[in-house]
Design a protein around this motif. Structure first.
Motif, PDB file in Angstrom:
ATOM      1  N   VAL A 422       0.837  -1.202   0.000  1.00 52.76           N
ATOM      2  CA  VAL A 422       0.000   0.000   0.000  1.00 52.76           C
ATOM      3  C   VAL A 422       0.871   1.251   0.000  1.00 52.76           C
ATOM      4  N   ALA A 423       1.885   1.226   0.829  1.00 58.15           N
ATOM      5  CA  ALA A 423       2.730   2.420   0.944  1.00 58.15           C
ATOM      6  C   ALA A 423       3.504   2.661  -0.349  1.00 58.15           C
ATOM      7  N   GLU A 425       2.685   1.708  -3.332  1.00 52.57           N
ATOM      8  CA  GLU A 425       1.765   2.144  -4.382  1.00 52.57           C
ATOM      9  C   GLU A 425       1.389   3.608  -4.212  1.00 52.57           C
ATOM     10  N   ALA A 426       1.229   4.016  -2.977  1.00 55.56           N
ATOM     11  CA  ALA A 426       0.895   5.418  -2.736  1.00 55.56           C
ATOM     12  C   ALA A 426       2.031   6.306  -3.223  1.00 55.56           C
ATOM     13  N   ALA A 429       2.121   6.522  -6.967  1.00 56.77           N
ATOM     14  CA  ALA A 429       0.952   7.080  -7.660  1.00 56.77           C
ATOM     15  C   ALA A 429       1.274   8.353  -8.422  1.00 56.77           C
ATOM     16  N   LEU A 432       3.113   7.546 -11.587  1.00 51.81           N
ATOM     17  CA  LEU A 432       2.250   6.906 -12.580  1.00 51.81           C
ATOM     18  C   LEU A 432       1.323   7.916 -13.239  1.00 51.81           C
ATOM     19  N   THR A 433       0.845   8.847 -12.451  1.00 49.59           N
ATOM     20  CA  THR A 433      -0.050   9.851 -13.007  1.00 49.59           C
ATOM     21  C   THR A 433       0.676  10.689 -14.050  1.00 49.59           C
ATOM     22  N   ARG A 436       1.373   8.589 -17.151  1.00 43.17           N
ATOM     23  CA  ARG A 436       0.229   8.356 -18.008  1.00 43.17           C
ATOM     24  C   ARG A 436      -0.014   9.535 -18.955  1.00 43.17           C
TER      25      ARG A 436
ATOM     26  N   GLN B  48      -3.736  13.636  -6.693  1.00 40.89           N
ATOM     27  CA  GLN B  48      -3.535  12.632  -7.738  1.00 40.89           C
ATOM     28  C   GLN B  48      -3.676  11.216  -7.204  1.00 40.89           C
ATOM     29  N   THR B  49      -3.735  11.087  -5.879  1.00 48.26           N
ATOM     30  CA  THR B  49      -3.922   9.762  -5.292  1.00 48.26           C
ATOM     31  C   THR B  49      -5.332   9.673  -4.749  1.00 48.26           C
ATOM     32  N   TYR B  51      -8.529   6.703  -3.439  1.00 52.16           N
ATOM     33  CA  TYR B  51      -8.581   5.448  -2.683  1.00 52.16           C
ATOM     34  C   TYR B  51      -9.776   4.621  -3.125  1.00 52.16           C
ATOM     35  N   MET B  56      -7.338   1.532  -0.341  1.00 54.84           N
ATOM     36  CA  MET B  56      -5.990   1.391  -0.893  1.00 54.84           C
ATOM     37  C   MET B  56      -5.809   2.439  -1.978  1.00 54.84           C
ATOM     38  N   PRO B  57      -4.608   3.014  -2.065  1.00 52.29           N
ATOM     39  CA  PRO B  57      -4.423   4.137  -2.994  1.00 52.29           C
ATOM     40  C   PRO B  57      -4.280   3.694  -4.436  1.00 52.29           C
ATOM     41  N   TYR B  58      -4.710   4.563  -5.324  1.00 56.25           N
ATOM     42  CA  TYR B  58      -4.454   4.351  -6.756  1.00 56.25           C
ATOM     43  C   TYR B  58      -4.257   5.724  -7.381  1.00 56.25           C
ATOM     44  N   ALA B  59      -3.614   5.728  -8.525  1.00 56.61           N
ATOM     45  CA  ALA B  59      -3.374   6.993  -9.229  1.00 56.61           C
ATOM     46  C   ALA B  59      -4.653   7.420  -9.932  1.00 56.61           C
ATOM     47  N   ALA B  60      -5.034   8.679  -9.764  1.00 50.47           N
ATOM     48  CA  ALA B  60      -6.229   9.178 -10.442  1.00 50.47           C
ATOM     49  C   ALA B  60      -6.088   8.968 -11.950  1.00 50.47           C
ATOM     50  N   PRO B  62      -6.787   9.758 -15.992  1.00 46.60           N
ATOM     51  CA  PRO B  62      -6.833  11.039 -16.702  1.00 46.60           C
ATOM     52  C   PRO B  62      -8.271  11.513 -16.865  1.00 46.60           C
ATOM     53  N   ASP B 126      -2.583   3.586   6.983  1.00 39.92           N
ATOM     54  CA  ASP B 126      -1.528   4.511   7.415  1.00 39.92           C
ATOM     55  C   ASP B 126      -2.003   5.956   7.496  1.00 39.92           C
TER      56      ASP B 126
END
Ligand code: SF4
Lengths: 455, 323
Positions: A422-423, A425-426, A429, A432-433, A436, B48-49, B51, B56-60, B62, B126
């Motif tokens: 999780v950490a 990936e955060a 992020a 990755l943004t 993209r 930009q992050t 959940y 759990m985080p993911y990238a926003a 586009p 976290d």
């Protein structure tokens, strides 16, 4: 947006260059045109037809859509960059030979730099007129892609809903076969003909076509399949395999589209789901069926261009999970087994050039990630990234373009990323943004996985 | 499922959305939504992050248009159930207690029912205040009653509270569930009583398809039928990050983690959500393209098969995101 069906030539605004961004491309206004990803470019116009095939892909557009006018097509010649990499222009839409301005389209296509092939997609019924055929060839057409859906008079009349169509098509085929142009045929596999695919091969073999294509019916107009035109893949399989056996025996090149590659047995190299870059009015696209396979991510061929089954098929018959035979991912891995493989020196240099072209190293560095090992994992390349002091290790996975899940698609790659904590990936992020939004813009096509070499 | 329902299979194409459409702007503005403290209607441009429903985080993703926060969909669902004011106050209080992006919300519906209800999920993560507990969020739900008193020795990793419109009007106590991530079990808590509810398993769509199919094949609630799998995992929803299977007593639930907004719109149509909510969502969807929602679909074996379809009865469905 370009033409509406009611706009007259006088009202029509200047059409900007199209946005090209992948296999299914909208003909849409765009300030900064992208390069075509494919060598083949399909121009659509002339939405009329003298036959009425029961499964027509553009039935809802016939006598309604105007298509790309010669003036519009000609205006694109101002942007030669649009056509970079294009070697074949395909003229289609409705029945192209009914279009009075067909010769204008051919002449414009001939002016596109780099174009070697001009193909007409046709039902062939007008090609028996030798003078007309010769004039098309003289104008520059060197490939005729002729639809042959029936194997005799009755079957053709049933499918095309026109008596006499079979004779006209066969005469057209004979004329093309006797000409200097290439003859390619196309058979749409449907309930009315799947048991007779071998009869179609027998019909065509004496004409020595340069290629026979079999396209599984692509259900775009009827949703669901109210005319029951879709045949089950398990039912089609034995007939298709026998037809291919005969093609092989006769040394006739053949291919099939939109049919599960895993059901083709030793004929699997004949599978080809690729499509040309297609410029068509935007109203066409929303109803184009999408494809999926329940095994796509578990199947090596799902990652290598097999699209699986169309959604209307899945809704009608299910995922066919007990019929499909996914190919184990490891079975396409290099000979040393399914372990990640190090790239050799030449591959590594090629890959570094690719990373440079995409600007990935710089992007990663800006947010504190460092590129580490690049390894071959089955059909994909995994580029690892590391972040200190946490010592997180994640990877980006680059594959040849496919329509399966991907985090970003560029002209040359489908890119996904491995899962991490999780950490991690955060922390990833942000990178990755940025990736993209920038990487697709930097990839104008022509990049490859390093073991595929370079252009 | 009747044949007519199968006609609506195409995923909407948001690329043609007109960002300047006054209709769309009005729909977003007229939902009764007023930004609560700490929660803006628009996603902050530097966020930009995001959940997912596991927090759990993911990238926003586009989104070339104005980015609305997913909470606008939650707020709209409150408004539609005539509890817009109470719902907004709840969002505001939870955000004040936990901070932004710490609350998972789900809005739920049963086919052809106009009733929407909600569940809020609170995870130990976290970025969540470490003192997270039922007692910490209890005041945020006040004056609603939480009568659950979970045993101190049950090690939970998250808990949830189910809220109906009636409860938002303080008419009934809230239903509390506790979840244990390690063993993937959930428990219903009523007073001091614990009752085992669900067992969860997740499958990576990229890599665990055989395991997923094996799990579905052994579900007592999934009938043997050639189209069962296509009904439970429709091709329109297959493209998710993970698929979860929850074993329940009277039916199972399948969850699709991290799906595109077009897939949400598809689900709302297919499972016949209230037209007003559905149409609002479709209008707002272009502004939510950067969000990866999560979906849940309850199913059980039914006694009847209509039009040769597999005998499956679909129950409630849910759409999840965070604020
Ligand atoms: S299992 Fe699916 S992806 Fe693999 S070859 Fe068959 S149809 Fe294609």
């Amino acid at each position: 947006m370009p033409l509406s069906s009611t706009a007259t030539s006088a009202q029509r605004p200047v059409v900007p260059p199209p946005a090209w961004s992948g296999g299914a491309v909208q003909w849409a206004a765009h300030e900064a045109p992208r390069l075509a990803h494919s060598e083949n470019l399909l121009i659509t116009f002339g939405f009329h037809c003298n036959l009425a095939c029961t499964f027509c892909l553009v039935e809802d557009g016939l006598d309604r859509l105007e298509g790309i006018t010669p003036a519009t097509f000609r205006s694109w010649l101002q942007w030669p960059e649009l056509f970079r990499g294009v070697t074949r222009i395909i003229l289609s839409g409705g029945e192209a030979t009914l279009e009075p301005e067909l010769f204008d389209y051919i002449a414009i296509a001939r002016q596109v730099p780099g174009v070697q092939h001009i193909r007409i997609q046709t039902n062939g019924t007008r090609l028996h007129d030798r003078a007309y055929l010769d004039s098309l060839i003289a104008a520059g057409v060197n490939e005729f892609f002729v639809s042959v859906h029936g194997w005799d008079e009755a079957s053709t009349a049933k499918i095309t809903q026109r008596n006499g169509a079979f004779r006209a098509i066969v005469k057209g085929l004979e004329a093309v076969s006797a000409s200097s142009a290439a003859l390619l045929t196309n058979t749409c596999i449907c309930t009315d003909n799947y048991e007779h695919l071998i009869d179609i091969v027998q019909l065509l073999a004496p004409l020595r076509p340069d290629q026979m294509s079999f396209w599984t019916l692509h259900l775009r107009v009827d949703r669901p399949d109210t005319r029951l035109a879709m045949a089950r893949v398990g039912d089609v399989q034995p007939h298709l395999l026998r037809a291919f056996d005969l093609c092989d025996a006769q040394k006739l090149p053949a291919l099939v589209k939109w049919f599960p590659r895993c059901l083709l047995q030793h004929h699997h190299p004949k599978h080809d789901d690729s499509q040309p870059t297609t410029l068509v009015e935007p109203t066409f696209w929303p109803t184009v069926p999408r494809y999926s396979c329940i095994y796509r991510t578990a199947c090596a061929w799902g990652k290598q261009g097999c699209n699986g089954l169309q959604h209307p098929y899945i809704e009608a018959f299910g995922w066919e999970e007990s019929v499909l035979q996914p190919v184990a991912l490891a079975s396409l891995a290099p000979a040393k087994g399914d372990q990640d493989l190090q790239l050799d020196g030449q591959e590594l240099r090629r890959w570094q050039l690719t990373l440079q072209a995409l600007g990935i190293e710089d992007l990663a560095a800006q947010v504190g990630w460092q590129l580490t090992a690049a390894v071959r994992s089955g059909a994909a390349l995994r580029q690892h990234l590391r972040k200190l002091p946490q010592d997180w290790d994640v990877y980006l996975e680059f594959s040849a373009p496919h329509s399966g899940p991907a985090f970003v698609r560029t002209a040359s790659f489908a890119i996904s990323h491995g899962r991490a904590s999780v950490a991690a990936e955060a922390a990833l992020a942000e990178f990755l943004t940025t990736l993209r939004t920038t990487v697709a813009a930097r990839d104008s096509g022509g990049l490859r996985l390093p073991w595929h070499g370079h252009d | 499922m009747p044949t007519a329902a199968l006609a609506a299979t195409a995923l909407p194409d948001w690329r043609s959305a007109d960002p300047t459409s006054p209709v769309v702007a009005a729909l977003l503005a007229d939902t009764g939504y007023v930004a609560p403290i700490g929660v803006d209607r628009d996603e902050p441009s530097d966020r930009q992050t995001l959940y997912d429903f596991c927090l759990m985080p993911y990238a926003a993703q586009p989104n070339p248009l104005r980015r609305a926060q997913s909470v606008v969909a939650l707020q709209h669902s409150f408004s539609q159930m005539n509890v817009g004011v109470q719902g907004r106050a709840l969002i505001e209080r939870l955000t004040a207690v936990l901070g932004p992006q710490c609350t998972v919300w789900g809005v739920k519906n049963r086919p052809d029912s106009d009733e929407l209800w909600w569940e809020f999920y609170f995870y130990r993560r976290d970025h969540v205040p470490p003192q997270l507990s039922l007692d910490l969020v209890r005041p945020a739900f006040a004056p609603m009653v939480i009568d659950a008193q979970p045993p101190a020795d049950l090690a939970w990793t998250f808990f949830s509270l189910e809220v109906t419109a009636a409860q938002l009007r303080c008419e009934r106590p809230l239903h509390v569930r506790l979840y244990q991530e390690g063993v993937d079990l959930s428990w219903s808590v009523r007073g001091r009583q614990l009752e085992l509810e669900n067992h969860y398993r997740h499958f990576e769509v990229d890599g665990q398809t055989p395991q997923l199919l094996a799990a579905l094949a052994t579900s007592v609630h999934a009938p043997r039928h050639p189209r069962t799998l296509a009904r439970l995992i429709p091709p329109q929803l297959h493209q998710a990050w993970r698929i979860w299977l929850a074993r329940k007593r009277k039916g199972d639930t399948i969850y699709f983690q991290r799906v595109h907004v077009a897939q949400v719109a598809w689900l709302l149509r297919r499972h016949r959500w209230p037209p007003l909510f559905r149409l609002w969502f479709e209008a707002a969807a272009p502004f939510l393209q950067h969000v990866q929602f999560d979906l849940g679909v309850d199913f059980a074996r039914s006694d009847t098969s209509i039009d040769g379809e597999p005998p499956i009865a679909f129950g409630k469905t849910g759409v999840y995101a965070t604020f």
